[in-house]
Design a protein around this motif. Structure first.
Motif, PDB file in Angstrom:
ATOM      1  N   CYS A  46      -1.217  -4.720  -2.362  1.00  0.00           N
ATOM      2  CA  CYS A  46      -1.956  -5.227  -1.201  1.00  0.00           C
ATOM      3  C   CYS A  46      -3.422  -4.805  -1.257  1.00  0.00           C
ATOM      4  O   CYS A  46      -4.321  -5.588  -0.951  1.00  0.00           O
ATOM      5  CB  CYS A  46      -1.299  -4.752   0.097  1.00  0.00           C
ATOM      6  N   THR A  47      -3.655  -3.561  -1.660  1.00  0.00           N
ATOM      7  CA  THR A  47      -5.043  -3.069  -1.681  1.00  0.00           C
ATOM      8  C   THR A  47      -5.830  -3.660  -2.849  1.00  0.00           C
ATOM      9  O   THR A  47      -7.033  -3.852  -2.755  1.00  0.00           O
ATOM     10  CB  THR A  47      -5.081  -1.533  -1.784  1.00  0.00           C
ATOM     11  N   CYS A  81      -6.639  -7.301  -1.781  1.00  0.00           N
ATOM     12  CA  CYS A  81      -7.441  -7.386  -0.556  1.00  0.00           C
ATOM     13  C   CYS A  81      -8.915  -7.542  -0.919  1.00  0.00           C
ATOM     14  O   CYS A  81      -9.441  -6.762  -1.704  1.00  0.00           O
ATOM     15  CB  CYS A  81      -7.256  -6.143   0.304  1.00  0.00           C
ATOM     16  N   CYS A 139     -10.843  -4.205   0.522  1.00  0.00           N
ATOM     17  CA  CYS A 139     -10.509  -2.845   0.071  1.00  0.00           C
ATOM     18  C   CYS A 139     -11.505  -2.407  -1.003  1.00  0.00           C
ATOM     19  O   CYS A 139     -11.774  -3.160  -1.941  1.00  0.00           O
ATOM     20  CB  CYS A 139      -9.091  -2.798  -0.500  1.00  0.00           C
ATOM     21  N   CYS A 146     -10.001  -6.728   8.080  1.00  0.00           N
ATOM     22  CA  CYS A 146      -9.108  -7.811   7.651  1.00  0.00           C
ATOM     23  C   CYS A 146      -9.769  -9.140   7.970  1.00  0.00           C
ATOM     24  O   CYS A 146     -10.328  -9.306   9.048  1.00  0.00           O
ATOM     25  CB  CYS A 146      -7.763  -7.703   8.369  1.00  0.00           C
ATOM     26  N   CYS A 186      -2.439 -10.107   1.061  1.00  0.00           N
ATOM     27  CA  CYS A 186      -1.524  -8.956   1.057  1.00  0.00           C
ATOM     28  C   CYS A 186      -0.095  -9.398   1.357  1.00  0.00           C
ATOM     29  O   CYS A 186       0.856  -8.721   0.976  1.00  0.00           O
ATOM     30  CB  CYS A 186      -1.993  -7.874   2.023  1.00  0.00           C
ATOM     31  N   CYS A 206       2.426  -9.094  -1.962  1.00  0.00           N
ATOM     32  CA  CYS A 206       3.309  -7.927  -1.824  1.00  0.00           C
ATOM     33  C   CYS A 206       4.601  -8.287  -2.533  1.00  0.00           C
ATOM     34  O   CYS A 206       5.243  -9.282  -2.191  1.00  0.00           O
ATOM     35  CB  CYS A 206       3.599  -7.626  -0.356  1.00  0.00           C
TER      36      CYS A 206
END
Lengths: 372, 269
Positions: free
Chosen positions: A272-273, A276, A279, A345, A351, A355
Motif C-alpha cells: 500500500c505504501t 501510494c 507516501c 489521501c 492501496c 493490497c
C-alpha cells in the motif's frame, strides 16, 4: 497550423491524431515523454515515444486485490484509470544515489552526487495524481529544508493532465475532492470525448506547445458534453469515503477493536505504501567497499510497515501489525493534516487494488465510524 | 566461541574458510561469481580453506567461516562442532544452512522408508532422520538467507565483518523489492500464487519480474502473516494442500513456513 496561440484558461479542441503534434512539440522542447503504456499485465508509466505507445483501446478492471486488462469496444486513448505506478517514481525515484564519501589522508571527502535532472513531460496525469504531486510538493519543498533532487525534477516537469470520465471500481477521488476533473496546476488539461480532445490551456509552456498544434476554440456542444461527462463521472465512483471530522474520528479511536481485525488480515508487506502516490518514507543506506575506503550513500523507498523502519534506539516503537497499520492510516487521514495542512489521501484507490489481500481503506473508515 | 590466540609476527590478513554440508554448492559459487569483487576479497582476506576455489587447505583457527548446507548425517553433526570451535565468526549461508533446505522435506516423512526405496544397498547409508539448519547444532553468528544467496549480500556481510559493523540485510517483504523495480504485482494482475508478501527480501525480486510467483527461497520475513496470505490464496482457488506444499519449499522447514504448511495440511486432512 494555426497562427494564433491560445490564451491561458482557454478551452480548445483538437482532433485525436493531433495529440501526436503535442508530443512532437514537447520533444522539440527537450522533454522526455513519460506516459501510460502496456506493461506486464497492467498499464504502467514508462518512457513513450508517441501515440503508438499509448494503450489505445484498452481498459482496466479493478477491485480489491484485483487488476485485469481488457480490450475496449472503442479506440479510446485514455479509457482506463490509474495503475500500479505513480508519478512519484519519476520525481522521487525508488533508489537514489546521494553522495560518495572517501577516506583521504586521515580525513575524508564528501562528493555530492550531481546529475543533470531529467526533463520529463508527464502524459495523462489524473486529477487524484496531480493532487498527489501537490501533496508531495509540500512534503519535499515546504518548510526550510527542501529536497534538491525532487525540486530540480519537479521544476522542470511538464504536466499534461487527463480528466477522468470513467472512474474505476476502487476510485474515490470525488470524496477527497481531487477529481475527476484535474487541476489546477497542469500545463495542459485534456478531456477525451468521442471524436476530439478538449484541452484547457494551463500555463505559458502549455500555450507554447499548443502553438504548434492544429486547434480550434472548443464549441459549446463539446464543452457541454465535457461537463456532463465529468458530472457523470463524479457520480459513478466505485468507492466513497466520508471524510467529515476525519482527524478527530481517528484520534478518538486509537484503541478501536477494528485495528485488531485489520491486523489479522494485513500482511505488513508494504505494498500500500509503495503504490501510494503520496507516501514518501525512505531509508538512507551506506554502501561501502570491502575495505571501507569508499562509501556510497543511497536513498531507497522504505515503509512504515517494515519493522526495521520503526526500530529506534532501545527497541521498536511499533512492534505489532496493529500499530503499524494504525500508524499508516492515521498518518494519511489525520496527522498528515497537522503536519502538512492537507489529507495525505487523494482517493486514487491504489492501496485497495494492490493490497494482496484486498484491505480497503474506505471500508476501514466506515467500520471505525461504527457504520458496519 | 573460540578466542584462541594465534601467534602473529606481523599483522596478517583475516583467515576465511568456506565449508559445505548437505547442499548443492550454489551458495559458495556466489562468492566465485563476485567477479572483480572476488579479487578484492582475495586481497583483503587470506582464503585459508575453500575447496571449490583452491587446493591449499590451511588448518584453523579461522576468523570468518562461511558454512553452506544443512546437517543431515551423524558425521556432519560432529564436523560442524569442530568447525565452530575453529571459527571466530561462523556465518550460515543459504536456505540449507539457515532452514534445512529443500532436503528438509524428508523431515515430514519416514527416512528409513525413503532409504529402502531409493538405495540398492540401504545398509551403506548412514543418515539422520532430519535435515536441519546449522543453528540447530551450534551457535551461528549471522544467517544469510537465500537459494542461492545473493552475492551482493554476501559481500555486504564480509565487508561488515572486516570493517566491524552490523551487516545491512533487510528483513522486510519481497514486495518492496518488486515495487522498487516497478514490477506490477502478478498476484493482483494474474491471480498467480506468490509468497512475496511473507518472504524476506534480498534476491531483488527476481521471480515475479519473470512472471513467476515467489517461491519463498529467502525464508519468512519479519513477522510474516502466513495465515492471512494462505486464506487469500484459497479465495484465488488454491486448495489447502497446494498452499501447504507452497509453504514447504526451499525454506519450508523455517519455523513460520513449517507451521503454516502444517496448519494448511491439517485443514486438508
Amino acid at each position: 497550423m494555426t497562427e494564433l496561440t491560445p490564451d491561458i484558461g482557454a478551452y480548445v479542441s483538437i482532433d485525436k491524431e493531433a495529440l501526436e503534434s503535442i508530443f512532437r512539440g514537447l520533444k522539440q522542447e527537450g522533454y522526455t515523454l513519460i506516459g501510460p503504456t502496456l506493461g506486464e499485465g497492467a498499464i504502467v508509466y514508462d518512457e513513450i515515444d508517441g501515440m503508438d505507445d499509448l494503450p489505445i483501446g484498452w481498459t482496466d478492471r479493478q477491485e480489491a486485490a484485483t487488476y485485469r486488462l481488457h480490450r475496449r469496444d472503442d479506440q479510446a486513448v485514455f479509457g482506463y484509470v490509474v495503475g500500479p505506478h505513480s508519478w512519484k517514481r519519476f520525481l522521487f525515484p525508488p533508489v537514489q544515489k546521494l553522495m560518495t564519501i572517501r577516506k583521504q589522508n586521515g580525513s575524508f571527502s564528501v562528493e555530492p552526487h550531481v546529475e543533470e535532472p531529467p526533463r520529463y513531460a508527464f502524459i495523462g496525469v489524473r486529477g487524484c495524481e496531480l493532487q498527489a504531486i501537490h501533496i508531495q510538493d509540500r512534503v519535499f519543498l515546504g518548510g526550510p529544508y527542501q529536497d534538491p533532487d525532487y525540486k530540480a525534477r519537479r521544476q522542470l516537469a511538464f504536466v499534461l493532465a487527463v480528466n477522468c470520465t470513467e472512474p474505476g471500481a476502487t476510485c474515490f477521488c470525488a470524496s477527497m475532492d481531487t477529481g475527476p476533473k484535474a487541476g489546477p496546476g497542469f500545463d495542459l488539461g485534456l478531456t477525451e470525448l468521442d471524436d476530439v480532445f478538449v484541452i484547457e490551456v494551463g500555463s505559458e509552456m502549455g500555450r507554447r506547445i499548443m502553438s504548434g498544434v492544429r486547434w480550434r476554440p472548443a464549441g459549446a456542444f463539446e464543452l457541454q458534453t465535457m461537463r456532463e461527462r465529468l458530472t457523470q463521472a463524479e457520480k459513478s465512483m466505485g468507492r466513497h469515503m466520508d471524510i467529515s471530522d476525519l482527524p478527530a474520528l481517528l484520534y478518538q479511536n486509537l484503541e478501536h477493536p477494528r485495528w485488531d481485525q485489520v491486523a489479522e488480515r494485513c500482511l505488513s508487506c508494504a505494498n500500500c505504501t509503495m503504490v501510494c502516490p503520496t507516501c514518501f518514507c525512505s531509508d538512507v543506506q551506506e554502501v561501502s567497499d570491502l575495505l571501507g575506503e569508499t562509501n556510497e550513500r543511497v536513498r531507497v523507498w522504505d515503509s512504515c510497515f517494515s519493522l526495521q523502519f520503526s526500530h529506534v534506539h532501545g527497541g521498536n516503537i511499533r512492534p505489532h501489525v496493529r500499530s503499524r497499520y494504525r500508524q499508516w492510516m492515521t498518518h494519511k487521514l489525520a496527522s498528515w493534516v497537522d503536519q502538512f495542512g492537507t489529507l495525505g489521501c487523494v482517493g486514487c484507490g491504489r492501496c485497495i487494488t494492490w493490497c494482496p489481500v484486498g484491505i480497503d481503506i474506505t471500508e476501514e473508515i466506515t467500520a471505525i465510524r461504527g457504520e458496519v | 566461541m573460540s578466542t584462541q590466540k594465534t601467534k602473529r609476527a606481523e599483522p596478517s590478513k583475516p583467515k576465511l574458510a568456506v565449508f559445505k554440508f548437505a547442499s548443492c554448492d550454489g551458495c559458495q559459487l556466489s562468492l566465485l561469481d563476485a567477479e572483480e569483487a572476488l579479487l578484492d576479497v582475495a586481497g583483503a582476506v587470506e582464503i585459508a580453506y575453500f575447496v571449490e576455489a583452491r587446493d591449499r587447505r590451511l588448518s584453523g583457527p579461522y576468523d570468518v567461516t562461511l558454512v553452506e548446507g544443512s546437517i543431515s548425517t551423524p558425521e556432519q553433526a560432529r564436523e560442524i562442532r569442530e568447525i565452530r570451535r575453529q571459527s571466530k565468526y561462523l556465518i550460515a549461508i543459504g536456505a540449507c544452512a539457515t532452514a534445512g533446505g529443500i532436503q528438509a522435506l524428508r523431515n515430514w516423512r519416514d527416512v528409513d522408508e525413503f532409504i529402502n526405496i531409493v538405495y540398492a544397498h540401504p545398509q551403506y547409508i548412514d543418515t539422520l532422520a532430519t535435515s536441519v539448519p546449522i543453528s540447530d547444532y551450534v551457535q551461528v553468528d549471522f544467517e544469510l538467507r537465500g537459494c542461492p544467496i545473493n552475492k551482493h549480500q554476501l559481500l555486504e556481510v564480509i565487508t561488515s565483518l572486516l570493517i566491524g559493523r552490523q551487516p545491512r540485510t533487510p528483513t522486510h517483504s519481497v514486495c518492496i523489492e518488486c515495487k522498487r523495480r516497478a514490477t506490477p504485482c502478478i498476484m493482483v494482475t494474474q491471480g498467480t500464487a506468490c509468497l512475496g508478501p511473507v518472504t524476506q527480501a534480498g534476491c531483488g525480486a527476481i521471480c515475479p519480474a519473470y512472471n513467476r510467483g515467489c517461491y519463498g527461497c529467502y525464508g519468512p520475513m519479519e513477522a510474516p502473516n502466513t495465515e492471512s496470505l494462505g486464506l487469500h490464496l484459497q479465495t484465488l482457488g488454491m486448495g489447502a494442500d497446494e498452499i501447504s506444499r507452497l509453504y514447504r519449499g526451499f525454506s519450508g522447514y523455517a519455523e513460520a513456513f513449517r507451521l503454516a504448511s502444517d496448519r494448511f495440511e491439517e485443514v486438508t486432512a
